[in-house]
Design an enzyme around this catalytic site. Structure first.
Site, PDB file in Angstrom:
ATOM      1  CE  LYS A   9     -16.039 -21.460 -38.930  1.00 22.67           C
ATOM      2  NZ  LYS A   9     -17.423 -20.130 -39.590  1.00 22.67           N
TER       3      LYS A   9
ATOM      4  CE1 TYR B 243     -19.067 -20.928 -34.720  1.00 22.51           C
ATOM      5  CE2 TYR B 243     -18.887 -23.048 -34.498  1.00 22.51           C
ATOM      6  CZ  TYR B 243     -18.538 -21.765 -35.048  1.00 22.51           C
ATOM      7  OH  TYR B 243     -17.643 -21.930 -35.906  1.00 22.51           O
TER       8      TYR B 243
ATOM      9  CG  ASN C 190     -17.073 -17.929 -42.785  1.00 18.88           C
ATOM     10  OD1 ASN C 190     -17.122 -18.847 -41.891  1.00 18.88           O
ATOM     11  ND2 ASN C 190     -17.880 -16.704 -42.252  1.00 18.88           N
TER      12      ASN C 190
ATOM     13  CG  HIS D 226     -13.998 -19.182 -35.207  1.00 20.78           C
ATOM     14  ND1 HIS D 226     -14.850 -18.342 -34.688  1.00 20.78           N
ATOM     15  CD2 HIS D 226     -12.766 -19.399 -34.818  1.00 20.78           C
ATOM     16  CE1 HIS D 226     -14.768 -18.104 -33.577  1.00 20.78           C
ATOM     17  NE2 HIS D 226     -13.438 -18.357 -33.151  1.00 20.78           N
TER      18      HIS D 226
ATOM     19  CD  GLU E  43     -13.531 -18.713 -29.641  1.00 15.81           C
ATOM     20  OE1 GLU E  43     -14.715 -17.670 -30.505  1.00 15.81           O
ATOM     21  OE2 GLU E  43     -12.670 -18.430 -30.688  1.00 15.81           O
TER      22      GLU E  43
END
Ligand code: RTP
Ligand code: MG
Length: 139
Positions: free
Chosen positions: A10, A50, A113, A116, A127
């Site tokens: 990320k 998302y 964080n 993913h 995905e």
């Protein structure tokens, strides 16, 4: 069983030049990086990715963070790759993440964080198809 999972490094991590450090943890855990590219997500891509969280209070912030700077999208392959990578990532909130996990070592907060990882084999397939053509994955 050999499986594939989908991973995103990320923006909070790419911004801090942590791609290599995170890849070292991934490879050290026995997962093979069989597809990888750097991409700046569009708002439409992030919203779609998302979608399941669309009604959650943090959705707007999440989409904003994921589109702020480039990410690295990856396909990881290995024994039980989906569950294994979830272990390697650690809990969503870095405060709850176990020692040695990516989020314990690198995450800034529950939102930022660092990584993913797909939560099921079914979602991994969806995905991966969202970001990779067949010939971009070399096992
Ligand atoms: P991921 O999907 O990113 O692998 O993470 P996850 O399964 O551990 O977490 P999930 O519940 O699916 O949430 C997706 C991402 O939304 C952000 N989040 N922010 N501010 C908050 O309370 C909050 N909760 C979740 C995180 O970036 C999380 O990874
Ligand atoms: Mg999730």
């Amino acid at each position: 069983m050999t499986e594939r999972t989908f991973s995103i490094i990320k923006p909070d991590a790419t911004r801090r030049n942590l791609t290599g450090a995170i890849n070292a943890v991934i490879e050290g855990a026995g997962l093979r990086i069989v597809g990888q590219r750097r991409v700046k997500l569009t708002e439409a891509q992030a919203k779609k990715f998302y979608e399941v969280h669309a009604e959650r209070p943090f959705y707007g912030e999440l989409v904003g963070q994921m589109t702020a700077e480039p990410v690295v999208v990856q396909v990881l392959e290995g024994d039980n790759a989906v569950a294994r990578y979830r272990e390697v990532m650690g809990a969503t909130n870095p405060k709850d993440a176990a020692d040695g996990t990516i989020r314990k070592q690198f995450a800034l907060s529950i939102g930022e964080n660092s990584v993913h990882g797909s939560d099921s084999i079914e979602n991994a397939k969806i995905e991966i198809e969202q970001f990779f053509a067949d010939d971009q994955i070399v096992g």
